[in-house]
Design an enzyme around this catalytic site. Structure first.
Site, PDB file in Angstrom:
ATOM      1  N   CYS A  78     -30.225  15.239  -2.420  1.00 40.14           N
ATOM      2  CA  CYS A  78     -30.277  16.359  -3.354  1.00 40.14           C
ATOM      3  C   CYS A  78     -31.525  16.242  -4.223  1.00 40.14           C
ATOM      4  O   CYS A  78     -31.787  15.187  -4.806  1.00 40.14           O
ATOM      5  CB  CYS A  78     -29.020  16.362  -4.221  1.00 40.14           C
ATOM      6  SG  CYS A  78     -29.003  17.646  -5.482  1.00 40.14           S
ATOM      7  N   CYS A 126     -24.029  20.432  -3.839  1.00 41.10           N
ATOM      8  CA  CYS A 126     -23.978  18.991  -4.039  1.00 41.10           C
ATOM      9  C   CYS A 126     -22.709  18.662  -4.802  1.00 41.10           C
ATOM     10  O   CYS A 126     -22.445  19.237  -5.862  1.00 41.10           O
ATOM     11  CB  CYS A 126     -25.213  18.526  -4.801  1.00 41.10           C
ATOM     12  SG  CYS A 126     -25.164  16.765  -5.237  1.00 41.10           S
ATOM     13  N   CYS A 129     -23.850  17.008  -8.502  1.00 46.96           N
ATOM     14  CA  CYS A 129     -24.436  17.785  -9.612  1.00 46.96           C
ATOM     15  C   CYS A 129     -24.130  19.278  -9.527  1.00 46.96           C
ATOM     16  O   CYS A 129     -24.458  20.025 -10.443  1.00 46.96           O
ATOM     17  CB  CYS A 129     -25.948  17.570  -9.684  1.00 46.96           C
ATOM     18  SG  CYS A 129     -26.888  18.364  -8.365  1.00 46.96           S
ATOM     19  N   CYS A 150     -26.942  25.418   7.056  1.00 46.38           N
ATOM     20  CA  CYS A 150     -28.227  26.087   6.855  1.00 46.38           C
ATOM     21  C   CYS A 150     -28.638  25.842   5.403  1.00 46.38           C
ATOM     22  O   CYS A 150     -28.078  26.433   4.485  1.00 46.38           O
ATOM     23  CB  CYS A 150     -28.053  27.572   7.148  1.00 46.38           C
ATOM     24  SG  CYS A 150     -29.582  28.499   7.144  1.00 46.38           S
TER      25      CYS A 150
END
Length: 163
Positions: A78, A126, A129, A150
């Site tokens: 991330c 994510c 976060c 995607c």
């Protein structure tokens, strides 16, 4: 008759509210995640495009990501909090213009339902976060999971495997 039809048509058109008129979805409250920052902190730490995608659930333009053609071995993390999200061995060329993976690193990606374009899609973010990553579809490689994650390349950083 023509005047009534014109009035009816104008009434219908003016009453329609397209999905493109909706505001960009806000990410859940940061306090819902292990990594919690204020909007001001996110703006200071992320590039404009990273902020727009990760925190405002936007989509980068197709074929613009530096990670699209990356073939190195490693881990995609991330861009907001460095949580490992995808492994290079699960990346494939979907031809869509965004980095695509047939599976995530289990437990590090969370899912939600998104209706922004008029029908149900599975949105990925994510799990650490809350940053928006992209969407998952059921048109991936049949010989593996059948899934196509995607993902906006700008939502990711790449960490190459050490030799």
């Amino acid at each position: 008759m023509g005047k009534k039809l014109l009035i009816l048509t104008l009434t219908i058109i003016s009453g329609c509210k397209g999905f493109s008129q909706k505001e960009i979805k806000e990410i859940k409250k940061d306090t819902d995640y292990a990594v919690s920052k204020t909007d001001k902190e996110w703006r200071a730490e992320l590039t404009d495009m990273e902020y727009y995608v990760l925190r405002k659930a936007a989509t980068e333009n197709a074929f613009t990501s530096d990670l699209l053609d990356n073939k190195e071995k490693g881990t995609y993390v991330c861009a907001g909090c460095a949580t490992p999200l995808f492994k290079s061995e699960h990346k494939f060329n979907s031809g869509t213009g965004w980095p695509s993976f047939d599976r995530e690193i289990e437990g590090n990606v969370a899912y939600d339902v998104d209706y922004k374009i008029g029908y149900e899609r599975t949105e990925e973010h994510c799990a650490t976060c809350g940053g928006h990553l992209g969407h998952v579809f059921n048109d991936g490689p049949r010989n593996t999971t059948g899934k196509r994650h995607c993902i906006n390349g700008v939502a990711l950083d790449f960490v190459p495997d050490s030799n």
